[in-house]
Design a protein around this motif. Structure first.
Motif, PDB file in Angstrom:
ATOM      1  N   VAL A   8       0.922  -1.206   0.101  1.00 11.71           N
ATOM      2  CA  VAL A   8      -0.070   0.028   0.080  1.00 11.71           C
ATOM      3  C   VAL A   8       0.942   1.180   0.025  1.00 11.71           C
ATOM      4  O   VAL A   8       1.901   1.353   0.581  1.00 11.71           O
ATOM      5  N   TRP A   9       0.442   2.391  -0.677  1.00 12.18           N
ATOM      6  CA  TRP A   9       1.029   3.541  -0.523  1.00 12.18           C
ATOM      7  C   TRP A   9       0.027   4.363   0.725  1.00 12.18           C
ATOM      8  O   TRP A   9      -1.125   4.025   0.698  1.00 12.18           O
ATOM      9  N   VAL A  10       0.578   5.482   1.399  1.00 11.79           N
ATOM     10  CA  VAL A  10       0.120   6.346   2.231  1.00 11.79           C
ATOM     11  C   VAL A  10       0.030   7.628   1.645  1.00 11.79           C
ATOM     12  O   VAL A  10       1.060   8.158   1.291  1.00 11.79           O
ATOM     13  N   LEU A  11      -1.373   8.110   1.520  1.00 14.66           N
ATOM     14  CA  LEU A  11      -1.654   9.265   1.026  1.00 14.66           C
ATOM     15  C   LEU A  11      -2.103  10.410   2.342  1.00 14.66           C
ATOM     16  O   LEU A  11      -2.925  10.081   2.760  1.00 14.66           O
ATOM     17  N   TYR A  12      -1.509  11.589   2.347  1.00 14.88           N
ATOM     18  CA  TYR A  12      -1.886  12.589   3.507  1.00 14.88           C
ATOM     19  C   TYR A  12      -2.204  13.835   2.946  1.00 14.88           C
ATOM     20  O   TYR A  12      -1.619  14.150   1.717  1.00 14.88           O
ATOM     21  N   PRO A  13      -3.403  14.350   3.225  1.00 15.61           N
ATOM     22  CA  PRO A  13      -4.128  15.737   2.506  1.00 15.61           C
ATOM     23  C   PRO A  13      -2.874  16.700   2.283  1.00 15.61           C
ATOM     24  O   PRO A  13      -2.914  17.529   1.593  1.00 15.61           O
ATOM     25  N   VAL A  14      -1.844  16.664   3.307  1.00 19.11           N
ATOM     26  CA  VAL A  14      -0.824  17.927   3.055  1.00 19.11           C
ATOM     27  C   VAL A  14      -0.224  17.740   1.703  1.00 19.11           C
ATOM     28  O   VAL A  14       0.326  18.782   1.413  1.00 19.11           O
ATOM     29  N   TYR A  15      -0.047  16.668   1.183  1.00 14.95           N
ATOM     30  CA  TYR A  15       0.527  16.318  -0.135  1.00 14.95           C
ATOM     31  C   TYR A  15       0.039  17.301  -1.137  1.00 14.95           C
ATOM     32  O   TYR A  15       0.784  17.463  -2.078  1.00 14.95           O
ATOM     33  N   PHE A  16      -1.253  17.782  -1.122  1.00 15.83           N
ATOM     34  CA  PHE A  16      -2.012  18.435  -1.840  1.00 15.83           C
ATOM     35  C   PHE A  16      -2.283  19.748  -1.558  1.00 15.83           C
ATOM     36  O   PHE A  16      -2.945  20.590  -2.412  1.00 15.83           O
ATOM     37  N   ASP A  17      -1.706  20.295  -0.499  1.00 15.07           N
ATOM     38  CA  ASP A  17      -2.022  21.701   0.095  1.00 15.07           C
ATOM     39  C   ASP A  17      -1.188  22.772  -0.349  1.00 15.07           C
ATOM     40  O   ASP A  17      -0.310  22.694  -0.262  1.00 15.07           O
ATOM     41  N   ARG A  18      -1.860  23.586  -0.915  1.00 13.60           N
ATOM     42  CA  ARG A  18      -1.177  24.694  -1.536  1.00 13.60           C
ATOM     43  C   ARG A  18      -0.389  25.625  -0.638  1.00 13.60           C
ATOM     44  O   ARG A  18       0.174  26.429  -1.004  1.00 13.60           O
ATOM     45  N   SER A  19      -1.012  25.804   0.555  1.00 13.09           N
ATOM     46  CA  SER A  19      -0.483  26.689   1.336  1.00 13.09           C
ATOM     47  C   SER A  19       0.729  26.172   2.320  1.00 13.09           C
ATOM     48  O   SER A  19       1.467  26.736   2.876  1.00 13.09           O
ATOM     49  N   VAL A  20       1.036  24.934   1.919  1.00  9.73           N
ATOM     50  CA  VAL A  20       2.193  24.302   2.577  1.00  9.73           C
ATOM     51  C   VAL A  20       3.279  24.046   1.498  1.00  9.73           C
ATOM     52  O   VAL A  20       3.127  23.887   0.251  1.00  9.73           O
ATOM     53  N   VAL A  55      -9.610   4.889   4.644  1.00  9.88           N
ATOM     54  CA  VAL A  55      -9.225   5.883   5.459  1.00  9.88           C
ATOM     55  C   VAL A  55      -8.946   5.479   6.800  1.00  9.88           C
ATOM     56  O   VAL A  55      -9.616   4.618   7.500  1.00  9.88           O
ATOM     57  N   GLU A  56      -7.992   5.998   7.333  1.00 13.30           N
ATOM     58  CA  GLU A  56      -7.553   6.113   8.621  1.00 13.30           C
ATOM     59  C   GLU A  56      -7.461   7.464   9.505  1.00 13.30           C
ATOM     60  O   GLU A  56      -7.375   8.397   8.862  1.00 13.30           O
ATOM     61  N   LYS A  57      -7.835   7.407  10.794  1.00 12.36           N
ATOM     62  CA  LYS A  57      -7.703   8.572  11.568  1.00 12.36           C
ATOM     63  C   LYS A  57      -6.207   9.120  11.688  1.00 12.36           C
ATOM     64  O   LYS A  57      -6.005   9.925  12.443  1.00 12.36           O
ATOM     65  N   LYS A  58      -5.229   8.273  11.568  1.00 14.12           N
ATOM     66  CA  LYS A  58      -3.924   8.577  11.682  1.00 14.12           C
ATOM     67  C   LYS A  58      -3.478   9.805  10.814  1.00 14.12           C
ATOM     68  O   LYS A  58      -3.889  10.221   9.802  1.00 14.12           O
ATOM     69  N   THR A  59      -2.746  10.911  11.610  1.00 16.92           N
ATOM     70  CA  THR A  59      -2.195  12.112  10.882  1.00 16.92           C
ATOM     71  C   THR A  59      -0.797  11.916  10.267  1.00 16.92           C
ATOM     72  O   THR A  59       0.006  11.203  10.641  1.00 16.92           O
ATOM     73  N   HIS A  60      -0.115  12.702   9.582  1.00 21.86           N
ATOM     74  CA  HIS A  60       1.085  13.035   9.121  1.00 21.86           C
ATOM     75  C   HIS A  60       2.153  13.373  10.360  1.00 21.86           C
ATOM     76  O   HIS A  60       1.547  14.182  11.284  1.00 21.86           O
ATOM     77  N   PRO A  61       3.016  12.774  10.490  1.00 23.45           N
ATOM     78  CA  PRO A  61       3.968  12.974  11.645  1.00 23.45           C
ATOM     79  C   PRO A  61       4.356  14.432  11.882  1.00 23.45           C
ATOM     80  O   PRO A  61       4.399  15.021  13.116  1.00 23.45           O
ATOM     81  N   SER A  62       4.289  15.065  10.776  1.00 23.18           N
ATOM     82  CA  SER A  62       4.685  16.570  11.060  1.00 23.18           C
ATOM     83  C   SER A  62       3.598  17.585  11.349  1.00 23.18           C
ATOM     84  O   SER A  62       3.743  18.465  12.055  1.00 23.18           O
ATOM     85  N   TYR A  63       2.264  17.061  11.275  1.00 21.94           N
ATOM     86  CA  TYR A  63       1.169  17.523  11.599  1.00 21.94           C
ATOM     87  C   TYR A  63       0.286  16.741  12.682  1.00 21.94           C
ATOM     88  O   TYR A  63      -0.811  16.629  12.287  1.00 21.94           O
ATOM     89  N   TRP A  64       0.945  16.349  13.581  1.00 19.77           N
ATOM     90  CA  TRP A  64       0.349  15.729  14.687  1.00 19.77           C
ATOM     91  C   TRP A  64      -0.920  16.233  15.239  1.00 19.77           C
ATOM     92  O   TRP A  64      -1.683  15.622  15.787  1.00 19.77           O
ATOM     93  N   PHE A  65      -0.876  17.579  15.341  1.00 21.70           N
ATOM     94  CA  PHE A  65      -1.874  18.320  16.089  1.00 21.70           C
ATOM     95  C   PHE A  65      -3.254  18.226  14.940  1.00 21.70           C
ATOM     96  O   PHE A  65      -4.353  18.859  15.465  1.00 21.70           O
ATOM     97  N   SER A  66      -3.107  17.835  13.798  1.00 16.81           N
ATOM     98  CA  SER A  66      -4.221  17.999  12.605  1.00 16.81           C
ATOM     99  C   SER A  66      -5.025  16.771  12.904  1.00 16.81           C
ATOM    100  O   SER A  66      -4.577  15.673  13.385  1.00 16.81           O
TER     101      SER A  66
END
Length: 96
Positions: A8-20, A55-66
């Motif tokens: 499997v590949w893991v995709l995080y929303p941050v990969y697609f975020d223009r503000s990041v 979908v999993e509830k886990k977050t990107h390590p750099s954005y643990w607060f999200s």
């Protein structure tokens, strides 16, 4: 159903975020990125492409607060191709 493993590949929303910035985790060019991408948008694009995902509830390590979560995707092609096609799908979905 997709579960965490070598196939499997893991995709995080941050990969697609223009503000990041790329340095902070964005994986697509600014012209493909969107403001505040959501997990449900990514999931919808993958389902339209008939790609198995979960979908999993886990977050990107750099954005643990999200609380955005992440998507597990069955490996079908290279991760970069998958990310770019998902980004295009999200952008098209927002134009409608």
């Amino acid at each position: 159903m997709v579960s965490r493993g070598d196939d499997v590949w893991v995709l995080y929303p941050v990969y697609f975020d223009r503000s990041v910035s790329r340095k902070k985790g964005r994986r697509v060019a600014v012209n493909l990125a969107v403001e505040k991408p959501r997990v449900d948008e990514i999931e919808r694009v993958l389902q339209k492409a008939d790609i198995s995902c979960a979908v999993e509830k886990k977050t990107h390590p750099s954005y643990w607060f999200s609380s955005q979560g992440r998507i597990l995707v069955s490996k079908t092609s290279s991760k970069e191709k998958l990310i770019k096609s998902v980004a295009r799908g999200i952008k098209q979905g927002r134009k409608q």
